[in-house]
Scaffold this motif. Structure first.
Motif, short mmCIF file in Angstrom:
data_model
loop_
_atom_site.label_atom_id
_atom_site.label_comp_id
_atom_site.label_asym_id
_atom_site.label_seq_id
_atom_site.Cartn_x
_atom_site.Cartn_y
_atom_site.Cartn_z
N GLY A 105 23.07 -1.30 -3.29
CA GLY A 105 22.47 -1.79 -2.06
C GLY A 105 21.69 -0.71 -1.34
O GLY A 105 20.61 -0.96 -0.79
N SER A 106 22.22 0.51 -1.37
CA SER A 106 21.51 1.62 -0.74
C SER A 106 20.19 1.88 -1.45
O SER A 106 19.16 2.11 -0.82
N ALA A 107 20.22 1.84 -2.77
CA ALA A 107 18.99 2.07 -3.54
C ALA A 107 17.96 0.98 -3.28
O ALA A 107 16.78 1.27 -3.06
N TRP A 108 18.40 -0.28 -3.29
CA TRP A 108 17.47 -1.39 -3.05
C TRP A 108 16.89 -1.33 -1.64
O TRP A 108 15.70 -1.60 -1.42
N GLY A 109 17.72 -0.97 -0.67
CA GLY A 109 17.23 -0.86 0.70
C GLY A 109 16.13 0.17 0.83
O GLY A 109 15.11 -0.05 1.50
N THR A 110 16.32 1.32 0.16
CA THR A 110 15.32 2.38 0.21
C THR A 110 14.04 1.95 -0.51
O THR A 110 12.93 2.21 -0.03
N VAL A 111 14.18 1.29 -1.66
CA VAL A 111 13.01 0.83 -2.41
C VAL A 111 12.19 -0.17 -1.58
O VAL A 111 10.96 -0.08 -1.51
N ILE A 112 12.87 -1.10 -0.92
CA ILE A 112 12.17 -2.09 -0.09
C ILE A 112 11.44 -1.40 1.06
O ILE A 112 10.28 -1.72 1.37
N ALA A 113 12.11 -0.44 1.71
CA ALA A 113 11.48 0.28 2.82
C ALA A 113 10.27 1.07 2.32
O ALA A 113 9.22 1.11 2.99
N GLN A 114 10.39 1.69 1.15
CA GLN A 114 9.27 2.47 0.61
C GLN A 114 8.07 1.59 0.30
O GLN A 114 6.93 1.95 0.62
N TRP A 115 8.30 0.44 -0.31
CA TRP A 115 7.18 -0.45 -0.61
C TRP A 115 6.58 -1.03 0.67
O TRP A 115 5.37 -1.26 0.75
N GLY A 116 7.44 -1.25 1.67
CA GLY A 116 6.92 -1.71 2.95
C GLY A 116 5.98 -0.69 3.57
O GLY A 116 4.90 -1.03 4.07
N MET A 117 6.38 0.58 3.51
CA MET A 117 5.52 1.65 4.02
C MET A 117 4.21 1.72 3.24
O MET A 117 3.13 1.86 3.81
N ALA A 118 4.31 1.62 1.92
CA ALA A 118 3.11 1.70 1.08
C ALA A 118 2.15 0.56 1.42
O ALA A 118 0.93 0.77 1.50
N LEU A 119 2.68 -0.64 1.63
CA LEU A 119 1.82 -1.79 1.94
C LEU A 119 1.13 -1.62 3.30
O LEU A 119 -0.02 -2.00 3.47
N VAL A 120 1.84 -1.04 4.26
CA VAL A 120 1.23 -0.78 5.56
C VAL A 120 0.07 0.22 5.41
O VAL A 120 -1.03 0.02 5.95
N TYR A 121 0.32 1.28 4.67
CA TYR A 121 -0.74 2.26 4.44
C TYR A 121 -1.94 1.63 3.74
O TYR A 121 -3.09 1.88 4.10
N LEU A 122 -1.65 0.82 2.71
CA LEU A 122 -2.75 0.17 1.99
C LEU A 122 -3.55 -0.74 2.90
O LEU A 122 -4.78 -0.81 2.81
N ALA A 123 -2.85 -1.43 3.80
CA ALA A 123 -3.55 -2.32 4.74
C ALA A 123 -4.48 -1.52 5.65
O ALA A 123 -5.62 -1.95 5.91
N VAL A 124 -4.01 -0.36 6.10
CA VAL A 124 -4.85 0.48 6.96
C VAL A 124 -6.08 0.98 6.20
O VAL A 124 -7.21 0.94 6.69
N VAL A 125 -5.87 1.45 4.96
CA VAL A 125 -6.99 1.96 4.16
C VAL A 125 -7.95 0.83 3.80
O VAL A 125 -9.18 1.01 3.84
N LEU A 126 -7.42 -0.35 3.45
CA LEU A 126 -8.28 -1.48 3.11
C LEU A 126 -9.13 -1.91 4.30
O LEU A 126 -10.29 -2.29 4.14
N ARG A 127 -8.55 -1.85 5.48
CA ARG A 127 -9.31 -2.19 6.68
C ARG A 127 -10.48 -1.21 6.87
O ARG A 127 -11.60 -1.62 7.20
#
Length: 445
Positions: free
Chosen positions: A196-218
């Protein structure tokens, strides 16, 4: 006669504002990164000793993998900042996209290698029979987050190059909060344990990556930059990153050699060394924040063709590095009696650590110069020189460090050797900046 000093004061104030505006948020985002691991450690620690030991092995492997690829942020920052200085924001975004595509490719390669070999890698690092299954579980799941972590590095470099360090700070804070909430919910609420700890970190990391990608895409849409992968651009990004990879691996080798030497000195020495190394790393965050500002500012000046502005900014940042180093050194001396009890109650460990801490304190102004000049040369795209300089430093440090157990002096002598290492780095970087050969103006180097 009076106009020149007035102009210099105005220039210094302008540089000060730029440095503070970039360095303070950068420091916040740098400090937020290790908090991910601290949150995982706090949550997993309550599951049991074997689970915590497994996390320790897996997280060490993951942090090593990510630190190796930190060049994705450094090289991208310099390249994008040059384009910004040249006034070509479309090309700046395009340059950043090349770095992000490279991050995705490298991340996919790491996943392909680590997933089938996770168990063997854990065994190679000497995990106990009790801890190995937990380490393997955590490593396999967390590996799925490595592409996201590398995208975050590259996208952070894009934003730093665009002179924006506030967005990475906001994303890092949000990611830390999400990581803690997800870990607690999945570990205890869903009863998934260390997985659960590993999955929580993976989800948070991909969430951060998607936010960054959204900013760059904009930004890409705003300036009409292409988002498609460009083989030549990706290859150029990789070539720019190779010297910085050599630099990073050389520095990691120095730290590993220092730890190996400390282990040979005895249990009290290695325990004290780990405490001091954790403090040294924390102090490095404050100095690295100025270096990050240097990467962005120097790259922009050189891209704009302003060689004198780059020199003036370099000089002012060195003054900042020395000043911050002096302040950090004083803080280490003052807080020494309160700092050590936070980590150990062993009187022997404290006695070993105290004189070594004094050396760390005295060396902080040197570290300040090193971090700043390192950032300046990165911002100038002077990676090949940084690689050779670090290899030279490694060559000087290694035999001296290996002689410490033979000649005596214990941990104090080892950290004196670490100060020698930083002094060699300072001299090599100072000679380069003084030569002016790093000053290459234009949108590309």
């Amino acid at each position: 006669m009076t106009q020149a000093p007035a102009r210099r004061r105005t220039g210094r104030r302008q540089h000060d504002r730029e440095i503070v505006a970039l360095a303070v948020p950068a420091f916040g985002s740098l400090v937020a990164e290790p908090l991910f691991l601290m949150a995982d450690t706090a949550i997993v620690g309550h599951l049991g000793t074997a689970q915590l030991a497994g996390l320790g092995v897996a997280s060490a492997l993951l942090m090593t993998a990510v630190s190796v690829f930190v060049f994705l942020a450094y090289a991208t920052t310099a390249a994008v900042a040059r384009r910004v200085g040249a006034g070509d924001l479309q090309a700046a975004i395009r340059q950043g996209m090349d770095g992000i595509w490279l991050a995705l490719l490298l991340g996919a390669a790491v996943v392909a290698v680590v997933l089938p070999t996770a168990s063997s890698v854990v065994d190679l690092f000497g995990a106990s029979d009790a801890a190995a299954p937990y380490a393997t579980t955590y490593l396999r799941i967390s590996t799925l987050g490595i592409p996201a972590m590398l995208v975050v590095l590259a996208a952070t470099g894009v934003l730093r190059g665009l002179q924006d360090t506030k967005t990475p700070l906001y994303v890092a804070i949000a990611g830390f909060v999400a990581n803690g909430a997800l870990n607690a919910g999945l570990v205890y609420g869903a009863d998934l344990g260390i997985a659960g700890s590993a999955w929580g970190t993976v989800i948070a990391q991909w969430g951060m990556a998607l936010v960054y990608l959204a900013v760059v895409l904009r930004g890409a849409r705003r300036y009409g930059a292409s988002l498609r992968p460009d083989a030549a651009g990706i290859r150029a990004s990789a070539q720019a990153g190779v010297p910085l990879l050599v630099r990073t691996l050389s520095l990691r080798a120095i730290l590993m050699i220092a730890t190996a030497v400390a282990a040979r000195l005895g249990d009290a020495d290695i325990a004290a060394h780990q405490i001091i190394l954790s403090l040294w790393s924390l102090l490095a965050f404050a100095l690295d924040a100025i270096a990050i500002a240097g990467q962005a500012i120097i790259g922009r000046y050189l891209g704009a063709g302003d060689a004198q502005g780059a020199r003036d900014a370099c000089r002012r940042m060195v003054e900042w590095g020395i000043a911050v180093g002096v302040v950090l050194g004083i803080l280490v001396v003052i807080t020494r009696p309160a700092f050590l009890p936070l980590f150990t109650s062993d009187a022997t460990v404290k006695d070993v650590a105290l004189p070594a801490l004094l050396i760390v304190a005295l060396s902080q102004p040197i570290s300040g110069i090193v971090f700043v000049l390192d950032g300046v040369l990165m911002g100038a795209g002077d990676g090949p020189y940084l690689a050779w300089a670090m290899l030279l430093t490694l060559a000087v440090f290694t035999p001296v460090a290996l002689l410490v157990p033979v000649l005596g002096g214990g941990l104090t002598a080892l950290w004196a050797t670490m100060t020698l290492m930083m002094t060699v780095r300072m001299l090599t970087l100072w000679l380069r900046t003084r030569s002016g050969r790093w000053i290459v103006t234009g949108a590309t180097r």
